[in-house]
Design a protein around this motif. Structure first.
Motif, PDB file in Angstrom:
ATOM      1  N   ARG A 137      17.885 114.712  49.732  1.00 34.64           N
ATOM      2  CA  ARG A 137      18.257 113.324  50.005  1.00 34.64           C
ATOM      3  C   ARG A 137      17.522 112.777  51.226  1.00 34.64           C
ATOM      4  N   MET A 138      17.290 113.616  52.229  1.00 30.10           N
ATOM      5  CA  MET A 138      16.442 113.205  53.351  1.00 30.10           C
ATOM      6  C   MET A 138      15.029 112.876  52.865  1.00 30.10           C
ATOM      7  N   LEU A 139      14.493 113.750  52.016  1.00 29.64           N
ATOM      8  CA  LEU A 139      13.145 113.557  51.491  1.00 29.64           C
ATOM      9  C   LEU A 139      13.053 112.245  50.716  1.00 29.64           C
ATOM     10  N   ALA A 140      14.040 111.981  49.857  1.00 26.42           N
ATOM     11  CA  ALA A 140      14.035 110.730  49.099  1.00 26.42           C
ATOM     12  C   ALA A 140      14.095 109.521  50.030  1.00 26.42           C
ATOM     13  N   SER A 141      14.882 109.622  51.101  1.00 21.58           N
ATOM     14  CA  SER A 141      14.987 108.531  52.077  1.00 21.58           C
ATOM     15  C   SER A 141      13.650 108.281  52.760  1.00 21.58           C
ATOM     16  N   ILE A 142      12.939 109.347  53.088  1.00 24.00           N
ATOM     17  CA  ILE A 142      11.616 109.214  53.717  1.00 24.00           C
ATOM     18  C   ILE A 142      10.623 108.587  52.736  1.00 24.00           C
ATOM     19  N   LEU A 143      10.632 109.059  51.496  1.00 21.36           N
ATOM     20  CA  LEU A 143       9.712 108.517  50.489  1.00 21.36           C
ATOM     21  C   LEU A 143       9.984 107.037  50.244  1.00 21.36           C
ATOM     22  N   GLU A 144      11.266 106.665  50.226  1.00 21.81           N
ATOM     23  CA  GLU A 144      11.628 105.251  50.052  1.00 21.81           C
ATOM     24  C   GLU A 144      11.147 104.419  51.242  1.00 21.81           C
ATOM     25  N   PHE A 328      18.941 107.836  56.708  1.00 22.87           N
ATOM     26  CA  PHE A 328      19.685 108.823  55.926  1.00 22.87           C
ATOM     27  C   PHE A 328      21.119 108.964  56.420  1.00 22.87           C
ATOM     28  N   ARG A 329      22.046 109.013  55.452  1.00 18.77           N
ATOM     29  CA  ARG A 329      23.445 109.298  55.760  1.00 18.77           C
ATOM     30  C   ARG A 329      23.871 110.520  54.956  1.00 18.77           C
ATOM     31  N   PRO A 330      24.394 111.557  55.612  1.00 23.49           N
ATOM     32  CA  PRO A 330      24.736 112.780  54.888  1.00 23.49           C
ATOM     33  C   PRO A 330      25.883 112.581  53.929  1.00 23.49           C
ATOM     34  N   ASP A 331      25.935 113.424  52.907  1.00 17.09           N
ATOM     35  CA  ASP A 331      27.047 113.406  51.966  1.00 17.09           C
ATOM     36  C   ASP A 331      28.338 113.825  52.668  1.00 17.09           C
ATOM     37  N   GLU A 336      30.627 116.603  58.650  1.00 13.57           N
ATOM     38  CA  GLU A 336      31.048 115.205  58.722  1.00 13.57           C
ATOM     39  C   GLU A 336      32.069 115.022  59.847  1.00 13.57           C
ATOM     40  N   HIS A 337      31.722 114.186  60.810  1.00 15.66           N
ATOM     41  CA  HIS A 337      32.639 113.899  61.914  1.00 15.66           C
ATOM     42  C   HIS A 337      33.759 113.014  61.395  1.00 15.66           C
ATOM     43  N   VAL A 338      35.002 113.480  61.512  1.00 15.86           N
ATOM     44  CA  VAL A 338      36.147 112.739  60.975  1.00 15.86           C
ATOM     45  C   VAL A 338      36.778 111.853  62.051  1.00 15.86           C
ATOM     46  N   ALA A 339      37.013 112.421  63.234  1.00 15.64           N
ATOM     47  CA  ALA A 339      37.681 111.647  64.291  1.00 15.64           C
ATOM     48  C   ALA A 339      37.595 112.401  65.610  1.00 15.64           C
ATOM     49  N   ASP A 340      37.801 111.667  66.691  1.00 14.39           N
ATOM     50  CA  ASP A 340      38.028 112.257  68.017  1.00 14.39           C
ATOM     51  C   ASP A 340      39.471 111.952  68.395  1.00 14.39           C
ATOM     52  N   ILE A 341      40.238 112.994  68.745  1.00 11.61           N
ATOM     53  CA  ILE A 341      41.634 112.826  69.138  1.00 11.61           C
ATOM     54  C   ILE A 341      41.856 113.597  70.435  1.00 11.61           C
ATOM     55  N   TYR A 346      36.917 116.437  65.508  1.00 14.61           N
ATOM     56  CA  TYR A 346      37.335 117.084  64.260  1.00 14.61           C
ATOM     57  C   TYR A 346      36.207 116.912  63.234  1.00 14.61           C
ATOM     58  N   VAL A 347      35.670 118.032  62.744  1.00 19.88           N
ATOM     59  CA  VAL A 347      34.479 118.012  61.888  1.00 19.88           C
ATOM     60  C   VAL A 347      34.763 118.729  60.577  1.00 19.88           C
ATOM     61  N   ASP A 348      34.421 118.086  59.478  1.00 16.29           N
ATOM     62  CA  ASP A 348      34.632 118.605  58.121  1.00 16.29           C
ATOM     63  C   ASP A 348      33.317 119.155  57.572  1.00 16.29           C
TER      64      ASP A 348
END
Length: 480
Positions: A137-144, A328-331, A336-341, A346-348
């Motif tokens: 997906r990074m590669l596709a983003s670069i090609l685009e 690029f935005r990761p899946d 994935e950063h969910v929140a700071d509390i 908190y990372v998923d």
């Protein structure tokens, strides 16, 4: 067969057996039938969904046999199989005895590209134990960003057959390939390809680590421009050495350190290229900043370098590499950063379903409360725990095989506090987050990186990640 050559097959009247309904089998059956082949689909399952799919194909004149994927239909001249079917299935043993070729969906797509009369788009291929989808997906983003017509296809969920036979014309395709798919793709010849890393995985399917690595290495066969390998993983470079490539094809390494000639790497927070420059002995081309990579975790920077190497092999300018990485935005469920509390992140990373992926995830943070466990799939955890011990503030364990991780922690990190949740219902995730929050201190990261599969408690890793994110958000609301 050269990389730009297109294979022509006379399908008219050819008896082809398609093994398996589903995302690859149904498009394959349709494409072959449209070209005049006499298609029989065989499928192990005979449930309501399979019967509905069979009815649609039978309405076209395609023969479907449900509940019998073991017997080779009479007159079969070729089998096209779904990638997950194991090589030792009776159907394939019978085919080998009868001298019948077996192709996967990738092989069929490769053979049919250009069949619609348009120029066949070259393939930039990516495989590896971990990081494939992100890199593609990074590669596709670069090609685009370079203004090229492209798509991220293959094991990423978009059918290669649909891509090569559809109405959309492409300049180049970013192709994710699994070891299963490569096993059944004997004539695939990519423009350039990368093996990101190698770690034990799917050994029940391949039979051995050697066989697994050999199937991954098929991605390099016949490459015309570049074989991209991980300088930190010598096994990937070994596969390049063993590959039979076209004359002039180069070995291009990527590294998180300063690159040597014919490598891409990192210098003072800058991604640089010493491979696709005029004087690679003395020059380096700036491509992007580490901060342009989202998220800038070490293994994700490695993914970005691999994607950049493939794009540069295709002639993409440096500015497009930078812009593509910024865009690029990761899946979901991948670091994935969910929140700071209360100053705790908190990372998923529910996608970290094996020890290799979890090792990379744990290496991205300095002080961690680790949520782990699930189905181990035969994995051992001593090496993982030994490497991460100094980073662990605490551990919360859940799932069927949590005891295996607990035992490794007892051996190699006895000072780290461990909460062992005996619950195996889906609601256990909320309790896991509560325990993790109590263990965490300001500046820590609560990291869901299970190192295990999810099916003991959840439908898939997505559902597991969603349960974690829901629990974190609920905690954020009560803490507000």
């Amino acid at each position: 067969m050269g990389s730009q050559e297109v294979s022509t097959v006379d399908w008219q009247g050819k008896h082809v057996t398609v093994a398996g309904l589903g995302v690859s089998g149904i498009p394959a059956a349709r494409a072959l039938h449209e070209r005049g082949a006499l298609v029989t689909v065989v499928n192990d399952g005979d449930d309501e969904r399979a019967r509905a799919q069979a009815a649609e194909l039978e309405a076209l004149g395609i023969t479907v046999r449900l509940g019998d994927g073991a017997t080779l239909p009479p007159s079969t001249e070729l089998i096209v199989t779904a990638p997950g079917w194991q090589p030792d299935k009776p159907l394939f043993l019978a085919a080998a005895e009868a001298g019948v070729d077996i192709w996967g969906d990738v092989e069929l797509a490769w053979r049919l590209r250009g069949d619609n009369g348009r120029k066949a788009a070259p393939w930039l291929a990516v495989t590896g134990t971990n990081g494939k989808t992100t890199t593609v997906r990074m590669l596709a983003s670069i090609l685009e960003a370079a203004g090229l017509r492209t798509a991220a296809v293959g094991n990423i969920g978009v059918s290669l057959l649909d891509a090569v036979l559809g109405e959309q014309e492409y300049d180049v395709l970013a192709v994710e390939l699994s070891s299963y798919q490569l096993h059944w793709a004997p004539s695939l010849r990519a423009h350039s390809a990368a093996v990101l890393n190698l770690a034990p995985d799917h050994l029940d399917w391949h039979g051995s680590m050697e066989a697994y690595a050999a199937d991954k290495g098929r991605v390099y066969e016949g490459n015309t421009v570049a074989c991209v390998y991980n300088a930190a993983d010598p096994a990937t470079e070994d596969l390049v050495r063993e590959a039979d490539v076209e004359e002039g094809c180069r070995a291009i390494g990527f590294t998180l350190g300063a690159p040597g000639p014919s490598q891409l790497g990192v210098v003072d927070g800058i991604l640089v290229d010493r491979a696709f420059v005029r004087n690679r002995q003395k020059q380096a081309q700036e491509l992007a900043e580490v901060s342009d990579v989202n998220p800038p975790a070490p293994h994700n920077i490695a993914n970005a370098l691999a994607a950049a190497a493939l794009a540069r092999a295709f002639g993409v300018e440096p500015a497009a590499v930078r812009d593509g990485l910024r865009n690029f935005r990761p899946d979901a469920h991948r670091i994935e950063h969910v929140a700071d509390i209360d100053e705790v992140a908190y990372v998923d990373d529910s996608k970290a379903t094996n020890t290799h992926a979890t090792e990379a995830s744990l290496a991205a943070y300095d002080s961690i409360v680790w949520i782990a466990g699930g189905l181990a799939k035969g994995a051992t955890f001593d090496e993982l725990v030994t490497g991460a011990a100094k980073r662990l503030r605490g551990v919360v364990l859940m799932g069927a095989d949590r005891a295996l991780i607990h035992e490794a922690l007892t051996r190699h990190a006895p000072e780290v506090p461990v909460v062992d949740l005996h619950r195996t219902d889906t609601g256990a995730m909320s309790e896991a987050v509560e325990h993790a929050a109590r263990l965490a201190r300001p500046g820590d990261t609560v990291l869901l990186a299970p190192a295990c599969a999810s099916m003991d408690m959840f439908t898939n890793y997505n559902k597991r990640g969603e349960a974690f994110a829901d629990a974190v958000r609920a905690r954020a609301e009560t803490s507000a």
